[in-house]
Design a protein around this motif. Structure first.
Motif, PDB file in Angstrom:
ATOM      1  N   GLY A  45       4.619 -10.904 -10.771  1.00 50.62           N
ATOM      2  CA  GLY A  45       5.776 -10.835 -10.078  1.00 50.62           C
ATOM      3  C   GLY A  45       6.221  -9.381  -9.263  1.00 50.62           C
ATOM      4  N   LYS A  46       5.378  -8.456  -9.648  1.00 49.07           N
ATOM      5  CA  LYS A  46       5.622  -7.096  -9.087  1.00 49.07           C
ATOM      6  C   LYS A  46       4.314  -6.691  -8.343  1.00 49.07           C
ATOM      7  CE  LYS A  46       8.766  -5.575 -12.848  1.00 49.07           C
ATOM      8  NZ  LYS A  46      10.042  -4.931 -12.163  1.00 49.07           N
ATOM      9  N   SER A  47       4.502  -5.810  -7.500  1.00 53.78           N
ATOM     10  CA  SER A  47       3.379  -5.100  -6.856  1.00 53.78           C
ATOM     11  C   SER A  47       3.995  -3.614  -6.424  1.00 53.78           C
ATOM     12  CB  SER A  47       2.936  -6.026  -5.628  1.00 53.78           C
ATOM     13  OG  SER A  47       4.076  -5.960  -4.593  1.00 53.78           O
ATOM     14  N   GLU A  48       2.856  -2.743  -5.925  1.00 54.10           N
ATOM     15  CA  GLU A  48       3.253  -1.611  -5.658  1.00 54.10           C
ATOM     16  C   GLU A  48       2.682  -1.306  -4.288  1.00 54.10           C
ATOM     17  OE1 GLU A  48       2.102   2.143  -8.462  1.00 54.10           O
ATOM     18  OE2 GLU A  48       0.273   1.490  -7.329  1.00 54.10           O
ATOM     19  N   ALA A  49       3.374  -0.497  -3.354  1.00 58.72           N
ATOM     20  CA  ALA A  49       3.149  -0.420  -1.961  1.00 58.72           C
ATOM     21  C   ALA A  49       3.364   1.157  -2.008  1.00 58.72           C
ATOM     22  CB  ALA A  49       4.379  -0.936  -1.241  1.00 58.72           C
ATOM     23  N   HIS A  50       2.208   1.601  -0.877  1.00 55.39           N
ATOM     24  CA  HIS A  50       2.193   2.810  -0.547  1.00 55.39           C
ATOM     25  C   HIS A  50       1.698   3.060   0.990  1.00 55.39           C
ATOM     26  CE1 HIS A  50      -0.974   6.259  -0.741  1.00 55.39           C
ATOM     27  NE2 HIS A  50       0.028   6.974  -0.831  1.00 55.39           N
ATOM     28  N   LEU A  51       2.535   3.710   1.665  1.00 54.61           N
ATOM     29  CA  LEU A  51       2.447   3.909   3.162  1.00 54.61           C
ATOM     30  C   LEU A  51       1.772   5.016   3.505  1.00 54.61           C
ATOM     31  CD1 LEU A  51       6.157   2.669   4.013  1.00 54.61           C
ATOM     32  CD2 LEU A  51       4.009   1.300   3.864  1.00 54.61           C
ATOM     33  N   VAL A  52       1.016   5.185   4.512  1.00 53.66           N
ATOM     34  CA  VAL A  52       0.206   6.072   4.860  1.00 53.66           C
ATOM     35  C   VAL A  52       0.183   6.242   6.524  1.00 53.66           C
ATOM     36  CG1 VAL A  52      -2.053   7.343   5.066  1.00 53.66           C
ATOM     37  CG2 VAL A  52      -1.272   5.985   2.978  1.00 53.66           C
ATOM     38  N   PHE A  53       0.738   7.366   7.034  1.00 54.03           N
ATOM     39  CA  PHE A  53       0.984   7.549   8.534  1.00 54.03           C
ATOM     40  C   PHE A  53      -0.309   8.586   8.890  1.00 54.03           C
ATOM     41  CE2 PHE A  53       2.238  10.419  11.890  1.00 54.03           C
ATOM     42  CZ  PHE A  53       2.673   9.473  12.801  1.00 54.03           C
ATOM     43  N   ASP A  54      -1.290   7.912   9.752  1.00 57.74           N
ATOM     44  CA  ASP A  54      -2.340   8.857   9.965  1.00 57.74           C
ATOM     45  C   ASP A  54      -2.031   9.028  11.780  1.00 57.74           C
ATOM     46  OD1 ASP A  54      -4.183   9.979   8.335  1.00 57.74           O
ATOM     47  OD2 ASP A  54      -4.252   7.608   7.906  1.00 57.74           O
ATOM     48  N   GLY A  55      -2.147  10.407  12.093  1.00 55.21           N
ATOM     49  CA  GLY A  55      -1.946  10.525  13.692  1.00 55.21           C
ATOM     50  C   GLY A  55      -2.401  11.642  14.142  1.00 55.21           C
TER      51      GLY A  55
ATOM     52  N   ASN B 115      11.307   3.135   0.452  1.00 53.60           N
ATOM     53  CA  ASN B 115      12.398   3.149  -0.415  1.00 53.60           C
ATOM     54  C   ASN B 115      13.226   1.632  -0.095  1.00 53.60           C
ATOM     55  OD1 ASN B 115      14.701   3.852  -2.427  1.00 53.60           O
ATOM     56  ND2 ASN B 115      15.903   4.011  -0.859  1.00 53.60           N
ATOM     57  N   ASN B 116      13.352   1.098   1.060  1.00 49.82           N
ATOM     58  CA  ASN B 116      13.939  -0.070   1.486  1.00 49.82           C
ATOM     59  C   ASN B 116      12.970  -1.345   1.017  1.00 49.82           C
ATOM     60  OD1 ASN B 116      16.237   1.169   2.377  1.00 49.82           O
ATOM     61  ND2 ASN B 116      15.497   0.849   4.519  1.00 49.82           N
ATOM     62  N   MET B 117      11.844  -1.108   0.652  1.00 49.85           N
ATOM     63  CA  MET B 117      11.011  -2.288   0.224  1.00 49.85           C
ATOM     64  C   MET B 117      11.309  -2.585  -1.394  1.00 49.85           C
ATOM     65  SD  MET B 117       7.090  -1.910   1.170  1.00 49.85           S
ATOM     66  CE  MET B 117       6.731  -0.440   2.221  1.00 49.85           C
ATOM     67  N   THR B 118      11.864  -1.617  -1.955  1.00 47.71           N
ATOM     68  CA  THR B 118      12.382  -1.956  -3.478  1.00 47.71           C
ATOM     69  C   THR B 118      13.622  -2.847  -3.314  1.00 47.71           C
ATOM     70  OG1 THR B 118      14.035  -0.048  -3.334  1.00 47.71           O
ATOM     71  CG2 THR B 118      11.844   0.325  -4.164  1.00 47.71           C
TER      72      THR B 118
ATOM     73  N   ASN C 189       9.650  -5.903  -6.173  1.00 45.46           N
ATOM     74  CA  ASN C 189       9.803  -7.098  -7.094  1.00 45.46           C
ATOM     75  C   ASN C 189       9.173  -8.392  -6.489  1.00 45.46           C
ATOM     76  OD1 ASN C 189      10.943  -6.246  -9.185  1.00 45.46           O
ATOM     77  ND2 ASN C 189      12.746  -6.049  -8.392  1.00 45.46           N
ATOM     78  N   LYS C 190       8.008  -8.364  -5.885  1.00 42.99           N
ATOM     79  CA  LYS C 190       7.349  -9.436  -5.116  1.00 42.99           C
ATOM     80  C   LYS C 190       5.711  -9.409  -5.622  1.00 42.99           C
ATOM     81  CE  LYS C 190       9.903 -10.397  -0.927  1.00 42.99           C
ATOM     82  NZ  LYS C 190      10.167 -11.683  -1.310  1.00 42.99           N
ATOM     83  N   THR C 191       5.140 -10.439  -5.569  1.00 44.28           N
ATOM     84  CA  THR C 191       3.634 -10.451  -5.933  1.00 44.28           C
ATOM     85  C   THR C 191       3.119  -9.637  -4.771  1.00 44.28           C
ATOM     86  OG1 THR C 191       3.300 -12.548  -4.758  1.00 44.28           O
ATOM     87  CG2 THR C 191       3.908 -12.633  -7.163  1.00 44.28           C
TER      88      THR C 191
ATOM     89  N   GLU D 108       0.673 -10.923  -3.029  1.00 43.97           N
ATOM     90  CA  GLU D 108       0.671 -12.079  -1.967  1.00 43.97           C
ATOM     91  C   GLU D 108       1.868 -11.887  -1.204  1.00 43.97           C
ATOM     92  OE1 GLU D 108      -0.708 -16.538  -1.227  1.00 43.97           O
ATOM     93  OE2 GLU D 108      -1.286 -15.507  -2.875  1.00 43.97           O
ATOM     94  N   GLU D 109       2.986 -12.292  -1.906  1.00 43.58           N
ATOM     95  CA  GLU D 109       4.303 -12.266  -1.230  1.00 43.58           C
ATOM     96  C   GLU D 109       4.853 -11.166  -0.309  1.00 43.58           C
ATOM     97  OE1 GLU D 109       7.055 -14.896  -4.596  1.00 43.58           O
ATOM     98  OE2 GLU D 109       6.755 -12.618  -4.767  1.00 43.58           O
ATOM     99  N   LEU D 110       4.460  -9.696  -0.791  1.00 39.20           N
ATOM    100  CA  LEU D 110       4.823  -8.547  -0.140  1.00 39.20           C
ATOM    101  C   LEU D 110       3.771  -8.671   1.101  1.00 39.20           C
ATOM    102  CD1 LEU D 110       6.318  -6.135   0.245  1.00 39.20           C
ATOM    103  CD2 LEU D 110       4.876  -4.848  -1.355  1.00 39.20           C
ATOM    104  N   PHE D 111       2.476  -8.913   1.023  1.00 36.59           N
ATOM    105  CA  PHE D 111       1.670  -8.925   2.270  1.00 36.59           C
ATOM    106  C   PHE D 111       2.265  -9.906   3.059  1.00 36.59           C
ATOM    107  CE2 PHE D 111      -1.718 -11.053   4.532  1.00 36.59           C
ATOM    108  CZ  PHE D 111      -2.553  -9.772   5.054  1.00 36.59           C
ATOM    109  N   HIS D 112       2.650 -11.046   2.994  1.00 37.35           N
ATOM    110  CA  HIS D 112       3.114 -12.115   3.811  1.00 37.35           C
ATOM    111  C   HIS D 112       4.611 -11.616   4.667  1.00 37.35           C
ATOM    112  CE1 HIS D 112      -0.035 -15.007   3.513  1.00 37.35           C
ATOM    113  NE2 HIS D 112       0.186 -15.229   2.133  1.00 37.35           N
ATOM    114  N   PHE D 113       5.439 -10.848   3.734  1.00 42.69           N
ATOM    115  CA  PHE D 113       6.559 -10.258   4.283  1.00 42.69           C
ATOM    116  C   PHE D 113       6.201  -9.527   5.161  1.00 42.69           C
ATOM    117  CE2 PHE D 113       9.664  -7.138   3.959  1.00 42.69           C
ATOM    118  CZ  PHE D 113      11.011  -7.792   4.183  1.00 42.69           C
ATOM    119  N   LEU D 114       5.304  -8.501   4.854  1.00 39.22           N
ATOM    120  CA  LEU D 114       4.926  -7.230   5.974  1.00 39.22           C
ATOM    121  C   LEU D 114       4.194  -7.731   7.074  1.00 39.22           C
ATOM    122  CD1 LEU D 114       4.144  -4.333   3.624  1.00 39.22           C
ATOM    123  CD2 LEU D 114       6.314  -4.624   4.696  1.00 39.22           C
ATOM    124  N   THR D 115       3.408  -8.751   6.909  1.00 34.31           N
ATOM    125  CA  THR D 115       2.594  -9.398   7.957  1.00 34.31           C
ATOM    126  C   THR D 115       3.597  -9.927   8.977  1.00 34.31           C
ATOM    127  OG1 THR D 115       1.771 -11.112   7.009  1.00 34.31           O
ATOM    128  CG2 THR D 115       0.502  -9.167   7.305  1.00 34.31           C
TER     129      THR D 115
END
Length: 131
Positions: A92-102, A125-128, A11-13, A15-22
């Motif tokens: 007001g909503k965005s979608e996040a997808h995490l990818v781990f590469d190792g 899950n905690n991003m929600t 429940n963030k745009t 841009e808002e989620l990007f700034h939160f995660l950076t």
């Protein structure tokens, strides 16, 4: 080894989620309950540890404004990246997808696949829950 989280609606745009995660200090709010240590080391780097696991230092490696953030291991011992892909889905909503590469040998891969899958699932899950 590549592990992907499910796509999560936040429940963030975009841009808002990007700034939160950076702002890496915000990762403390996304960490699992079994986190035994979280400390910001620099504006682009933090260390964390989960109970029973070694400490990991993550550093902001790359970002593409508003749609991609790449965190990577600060050490070459366990080279990996954790990439957050962010898409706008509604006002007001965005979608996040995490990818781990190792890059790990087969034995190490078998040992860490379960904990890493659980870890990125928890982050996702905690991003929600962020407001």
């Amino acid at each position: 080894m590549r592990i992907e989280s499910p796509k999560t609606t936040v429940n963030k745009t975009q841009e808002e989620l990007f700034h939160f995660l950076t702002d890496i200090k915000n990762f403390e709010t996304l960490m699992p309950e079994n986190t035994s240590r979280f400390e910001v080391l620099a504006e682009d780097k933090f260390v964390f540890a989960l109970k029973g696991m070694p400490e990991i230092v993550l550093q902001l490696k790359d970002k593409n404004e508003f749609d991609r953030i790449v965190l990577g291991a600060a050490s070459d011992k366990l080279p990996f990246t954790l990439t957050a892909h962010i898409n706008s889905i509604d006002e007001g909503k965005s979608e996040a997808h995490l990818v781990f590469d190792g890059e790990f040998n087969a034995m190490m891969g078998m040992m860490i696949k379960g904990p890493i899958t659980s870890f990125i699932g928890t982050l996702s899950n905690n991003m929600t829950k962020i407001s």
